[in-house]
Every structure is written in C-alpha cells, then in structure tokens.
Scaffold this motif. Sequence first.
Motif, PDB file in Angstrom:
ATOM      1  N   ILE A 178      47.802  84.636 102.946  1.00 38.81           N
ATOM      2  CA  ILE A 178      47.247  83.365 102.489  1.00 38.81           C
ATOM      3  C   ILE A 178      47.464  83.276 100.985  1.00 38.81           C
ATOM      4  O   ILE A 178      47.107  84.194 100.233  1.00 38.81           O
ATOM      5  CB  ILE A 178      45.741  83.275 102.825  1.00 38.81           C
ATOM      6  N   HIS A 179      48.046  82.185 100.538  1.00 37.65           N
ATOM      7  CA  HIS A 179      48.400  82.015  99.132  1.00 37.65           C
ATOM      8  C   HIS A 179      47.453  81.034  98.457  1.00 37.65           C
ATOM      9  O   HIS A 179      46.992  80.069  99.065  1.00 37.65           O
ATOM     10  CB  HIS A 179      49.837  81.500  98.982  1.00 37.65           C
ATOM     11  N   GLY A 180      47.174  81.283  97.197  1.00 41.28           N
ATOM     12  CA  GLY A 180      46.387  80.346  96.409  1.00 41.28           C
ATOM     13  C   GLY A 180      47.301  79.348  95.713  1.00 41.28           C
ATOM     14  O   GLY A 180      48.427  79.666  95.338  1.00 41.28           O
ATOM     15  N   VAL A 181      46.827  78.124  95.565  1.00 43.54           N
ATOM     16  CA  VAL A 181      47.596  77.081  94.880  1.00 43.54           C
ATOM     17  C   VAL A 181      46.821  76.647  93.640  1.00 43.54           C
ATOM     18  O   VAL A 181      45.658  76.280  93.723  1.00 43.54           O
ATOM     19  CB  VAL A 181      47.841  75.869  95.801  1.00 43.54           C
ATOM     20  N   ARG A 182      47.495  76.713  92.474  1.00 40.33           N
ATOM     21  CA  ARG A 182      46.836  76.341  91.223  1.00 40.33           C
ATOM     22  C   ARG A 182      47.664  75.298  90.497  1.00 40.33           C
ATOM     23  O   ARG A 182      48.885  75.239  90.634  1.00 40.33           O
ATOM     24  CB  ARG A 182      46.650  77.575  90.327  1.00 40.33           C
ATOM     25  N   LEU A 183      46.978  74.484  89.721  1.00 43.60           N
ATOM     26  CA  LEU A 183      47.640  73.419  88.969  1.00 43.60           C
ATOM     27  C   LEU A 183      48.223  73.971  87.683  1.00 43.60           C
ATOM     28  O   LEU A 183      47.515  74.575  86.873  1.00 43.60           O
ATOM     29  CB  LEU A 183      46.646  72.299  88.654  1.00 43.60           C
ATOM     30  N   GLY A 184      49.536  73.812  87.499  1.00 43.20           N
ATOM     31  CA  GLY A 184      50.176  74.258  86.279  1.00 43.20           C
ATOM     32  C   GLY A 184      50.095  73.189  85.201  1.00 43.20           C
ATOM     33  O   GLY A 184      50.378  72.019  85.444  1.00 43.20           O
ATOM     34  N   GLY A 185      49.685  73.573  83.998  1.00 43.68           N
ATOM     35  CA  GLY A 185      49.503  72.590  82.934  1.00 43.68           C
ATOM     36  C   GLY A 185      48.085  72.050  82.962  1.00 43.68           C
ATOM     37  O   GLY A 185      47.239  72.438  83.746  1.00 43.68           O
ATOM     38  N   SER A 186      47.809  71.107  82.081  1.00 40.53           N
ATOM     39  CA  SER A 186      46.461  70.565  81.950  1.00 40.53           C
ATOM     40  C   SER A 186      46.071  69.773  83.193  1.00 40.53           C
ATOM     41  O   SER A 186      46.901  69.112  83.808  1.00 40.53           O
ATOM     42  CB  SER A 186      46.392  69.653  80.717  1.00 40.53           C
ATOM     43  N   ILE A 187      44.785  69.822  83.543  1.00 43.72           N
ATOM     44  CA  ILE A 187      44.310  69.105  84.711  1.00 43.72           C
ATOM     45  C   ILE A 187      43.869  67.682  84.362  1.00 43.72           C
ATOM     46  O   ILE A 187      43.577  66.897  85.262  1.00 43.72           O
ATOM     47  CB  ILE A 187      43.137  69.839  85.377  1.00 43.72           C
ATOM     48  N   ASP A 188      43.797  67.353  83.067  1.00 46.97           N
ATOM     49  CA  ASP A 188      43.315  66.025  82.706  1.00 46.97           C
ATOM     50  C   ASP A 188      44.398  64.977  82.940  1.00 46.97           C
ATOM     51  O   ASP A 188      45.599  65.271  82.942  1.00 46.97           O
ATOM     52  CB  ASP A 188      42.855  65.978  81.241  1.00 46.97           C
ATOM     53  N   LEU A 189      43.976  63.729  83.195  1.00 47.17           N
ATOM     54  CA  LEU A 189      44.916  62.632  83.386  1.00 47.17           C
ATOM     55  C   LEU A 189      45.432  62.150  82.041  1.00 47.17           C
ATOM     56  O   LEU A 189      44.670  62.054  81.066  1.00 47.17           O
ATOM     57  CB  LEU A 189      44.225  61.479  84.122  1.00 47.17           C
ATOM     58  N   GLU A 190      46.708  61.872  81.985  1.00 48.03           N
ATOM     59  CA  GLU A 190      47.321  61.444  80.723  1.00 48.03           C
ATOM     60  C   GLU A 190      47.528  59.931  80.716  1.00 48.03           C
ATOM     61  O   GLU A 190      47.760  59.313  81.763  1.00 48.03           O
ATOM     62  CB  GLU A 190      48.664  62.158  80.534  1.00 48.03           C
ATOM     63  N   LYS A 191      47.436  59.344  79.513  1.00 45.87           N
ATOM     64  CA  LYS A 191      47.564  57.905  79.369  1.00 45.87           C
ATOM     65  C   LYS A 191      48.973  57.443  79.748  1.00 45.87           C
ATOM     66  O   LYS A 191      49.972  58.056  79.372  1.00 45.87           O
ATOM     67  CB  LYS A 191      47.256  57.480  77.934  1.00 45.87           C
ATOM     68  N   VAL A 192      49.026  56.389  80.534  1.00 47.94           N
ATOM     69  CA  VAL A 192      50.310  55.821  80.950  1.00 47.94           C
ATOM     70  C   VAL A 192      50.827  54.923  79.832  1.00 47.94           C
ATOM     71  O   VAL A 192      50.084  54.088  79.285  1.00 47.94           O
ATOM     72  CB  VAL A 192      50.143  55.018  82.254  1.00 47.94           C
ATOM     73  N   ASN A 193      52.116  55.088  79.459  1.00 46.68           N
ATOM     74  CA  ASN A 193      52.668  54.288  78.356  1.00 46.68           C
ATOM     75  C   ASN A 193      52.933  52.844  78.782  1.00 46.68           C
ATOM     76  O   ASN A 193      52.725  52.468  79.935  1.00 46.68           O
ATOM     77  CB  ASN A 193      53.945  54.948  77.813  1.00 46.68           C
ATOM     78  N   GLU A 194      53.423  52.049  77.831  1.00 46.60           N
ATOM     79  CA  GLU A 194      53.611  50.616  78.090  1.00 46.60           C
ATOM     80  C   GLU A 194      54.642  50.363  79.186  1.00 46.60           C
ATOM     81  O   GLU A 194      54.620  49.326  79.854  1.00 46.60           O
ATOM     82  CB  GLU A 194      54.032  49.912  76.796  1.00 46.60           C
ATOM     83  N   ALA A 195      55.537  51.298  79.366  1.00 43.97           N
ATOM     84  CA  ALA A 195      56.556  51.138  80.406  1.00 43.97           C
ATOM     85  C   ALA A 195      56.023  51.493  81.797  1.00 43.97           C
ATOM     86  O   ALA A 195      56.732  51.359  82.795  1.00 43.97           O
ATOM     87  CB  ALA A 195      57.775  51.998  80.084  1.00 43.97           C
ATOM     88  N   GLY A 196      54.772  51.912  81.859  1.00 43.84           N
ATOM     89  CA  GLY A 196      54.164  52.263  83.149  1.00 43.84           C
ATOM     90  C   GLY A 196      54.631  53.589  83.703  1.00 43.84           C
ATOM     91  O   GLY A 196      54.554  53.820  84.911  1.00 43.84           O
ATOM     92  N   GLU A 197      55.094  54.468  82.835  1.00 43.11           N
ATOM     93  CA  GLU A 197      55.626  55.740  83.297  1.00 43.11           C
ATOM     94  C   GLU A 197      54.509  56.779  83.421  1.00 43.11           C
ATOM     95  O   GLU A 197      53.727  56.987  82.496  1.00 43.11           O
ATOM     96  CB  GLU A 197      56.680  56.260  82.318  1.00 43.11           C
ATOM     97  N   PHE A 198      54.431  57.401  84.604  1.00 44.98           N
ATOM     98  CA  PHE A 198      53.464  58.477  84.840  1.00 44.98           C
ATOM     99  C   PHE A 198      54.144  59.816  84.614  1.00 44.98           C
ATOM    100  O   PHE A 198      55.302  60.007  84.973  1.00 44.98           O
ATOM    101  CB  PHE A 198      52.926  58.432  86.278  1.00 44.98           C
TER     102      PHE A 198
END
Length: 442
Positions: A196-216
């Motif tokens: 059984i493997h654990g899954v972890r989030l790489g990088g920050s877990i916070d949501l980042e602001k979407v720019n004017e071009a709508g890019e996530f």
Amino acid sequence: RMETPAEVEQLVPVLEKIRDLFTATNENLAESVPMIEAALAQLSMGDDETDDEDADPGAQLLQGIVAQISKARARANPTTPRIGAGRDWNSPASRRAKMADGLYAKLNPSHEPTLGREFASMTLGEIAVMAMDVRGSGQGFGGKKQAVMDALHTTSDFSIVLGDTMGKRVLDHYEAAESGLKPVSREISAPDFRQIHGVRLGGSIDLEKVNEAGEFKYGTLNQGSGLFRLGTYGKILGVTRQVIVNDDLGAFDNIARIQGQGAALAEANIFAGLLEENGGLGPLQQDMKTLFHEDHGNLAASGSALTLDSLSNARLALRRQKGLSGEAINVVPVFLIVPPELETVGEKLIAEITANAVNEVNPFGGRLTLAVDPHLKSSTRWYLSARPGQGDGLQHAYLDGAKGPQFFTQEGFNVDGMQFKVRLDFGAGFVDHRAWYMNPGA
C-alpha cells in the motif's frame, strides 16, 4: 402399541406436550407439526447417556405418525406464504434468521430475541430437528444423537444457523477487545495483498491566484514508497457432536471468545509493534529516518514526565509542523496516547474542571481524548496525535473493506462434529510523521 405399563407412563408427558402445543397453536395445525416433532425429540429420546436403540418404541411410533401427517398435509395443502412488509417469513432465509436470532439470545444473555422468540427456549438438538423439518428431511427414528448428526451432514439449515450465530458472537468479543490505538488510526480499504503506497502533494498545498489569461497552475502528486501490506491471520477450532447433543453453549461461546479476542489481539500487536520499532522511535519513513526524529520536529529533546508544561510543548510542536514546501499545516492534536501506567495522570490532565481563578483553568480540559493501550511496552513513553485523516499519520486496512474477522464453518468428516475458522486480512503502517509526537517520558 404399548406392551408394558412403564412404556405407557413414559408416553404420558409426550401426549401432554402435544396437547399443549395444539392448544397454543390451534389456529394453524401446519405450524404446530414441527413444534410437536421437537417436543417428541426432547421428551421421548432419553438422555445423552442412553443408546439410541433404547428409545421408547411408542414415542418412535408417534414420531413416524407425526412425520407422515406433516408430509401429507404439505402435499395436500401447501402453506400459503404470509404477506408482510415485503418479506416472506416462511421463506428458508427468514426461517434461518428466526432460528439464528433465538440461538443468539442463548449465547448472548444481553440480547432480547425479536424474530425468533420461540427458538430461544429450544435446545440445539431441537433446533437441529426443526431445521431438518423445514427442508423436508424429516427427523428420522435414530434419536437425538442421530438427529443432530443428520442435521450436520444433510441439506438442513442447522449448520448455516449455527455458523451465522457464532459469527455474530465472534464479532461481539472482537469489538469488546479492540486495540486502544485503533481509534487513532485511519481505516482504508486494500484491493489486494500488494504494498500500500502513500500519496502526497508535491509543492505548496495552497491555491494560487489565476492570472488575467485564466491560466491555472499545476500541482503534483507524488507516490511514496511502499508503506505496508496486508497479512493473513487465523485459527481453526472445533466442537464434537457430543458438545452439540449435550447443548453445551458455554463451549460455543468459549470458541467465539477465543477467536474474537484473538483477532483483536493480532491487530493490537501490530499497532503497538509499529511504535516499538527501532527502540521506540518507530518505523523508518520515506526519508530513511525513524518516525520520531529531531529532524521531523516530533520528538522531545529530552524525556519528561507527563505534565501540563510537557503536554503544552508537545501541542506546540504539532502546531508548528510544516508541509513539504515549508508551509504551515496547523496540525490539531486530538488524542493523548499513554500506557496503563500513565492512565490516571492522563485523566487528570485532560479533565474538565470548574476553576475559581484564571491560574486554575485547565487548558486541556475537554480538548483531548485519552487512548490507553496495554500492549505498549514502555511505561513512560507518551504520544500526542491528530484526528485520523486530519493530516497523514497511522493507517490500517482490511482486504476489500471486509472489516474485522471473517468467520467460516465446516462440518467435520475426520472429526465428528463442526469446525470453526476465523480469518483476518489486516495491515497497518505510518503514512507520514507530521501528525504524531512522542516524549520518551521520565
């Protein structure tokens, strides 16, 4: 025909029982016949030390007559199923449920029978005869011993009823002996026996602001190394036909207790064993450091007794835990885990009190739940942990979500009786270190 006055005298209680049964159930003679047969089996076949061949011949004759009446009535006037709330209570499954309910009440005194009240006062031998009659097998002329053996080795429902009832009783004992660490662990389901493997989030877990071009922006999920795998644990115990004929329910409950508590003990040893690894520092994590390590920020710099100050330091260490990118993750401590030697101290520390002054307020009153586990070997080490699932920590799994011990029965062939097998597919391990803190104590 009765040849001696003694035989006639033996038959009197049988006839009186038949009369009582007809009086109690005169609205439906077809339902009375199985009860009459059970009464005959109980009253006329002698005790367990009497040979089947010595059974009263008059009683045997009546058994044969009643059996023939039952079969003739069934052929000439089949019972019309009763209609009620979408369930046919004359179906084989429903009859088994009623028998199991009555038998379970005999094994568990705290259970009040609902469906199967009439079976709660019957012996195992009588229930065996009833189960055979439901299948149209007839109870035969061999006495109670033979009736029980026929019920075990024919297509009657007796073995199913006995197995279902024993399975429930195993779960009773299993739940009563549950590990003190189990409520601190998050339960998951394992589809197979692979790692059984654990899954972890790489990088920050916070949501980042979407720019004017709508890019996530993309986040990444990293699969950790293998954490643990399931193991299979089990045991087989059996009872002889003598135990069944003698209506020795204590023997059945002892088997259920041994197997239920045995399953709980297997889990408890696995949980405690994880914390005891590497001299009490816990299993190695993905960074090849022990679970409790100074680099993980979850190990006291020096052992100290369980006090308000040391508990406050432990809470602060959990609150200051950082995620993979160094972000604050706000781990909220919920459980205080202690061995039995620290149970009283732990109860005092987390007790809610009515204070008369500010300095008398207990900051931990009502905020922590005490978990005591006697399988922890150290009498001084104590732990603080978050709620399962609120931060990665201890996890356990069952195969395909089949929680707890699985129970199986088999009619004995080499051994004259029944065999009961309990099987547990279980595993546990730590996904991450951030939800747990340990103090070696003093």
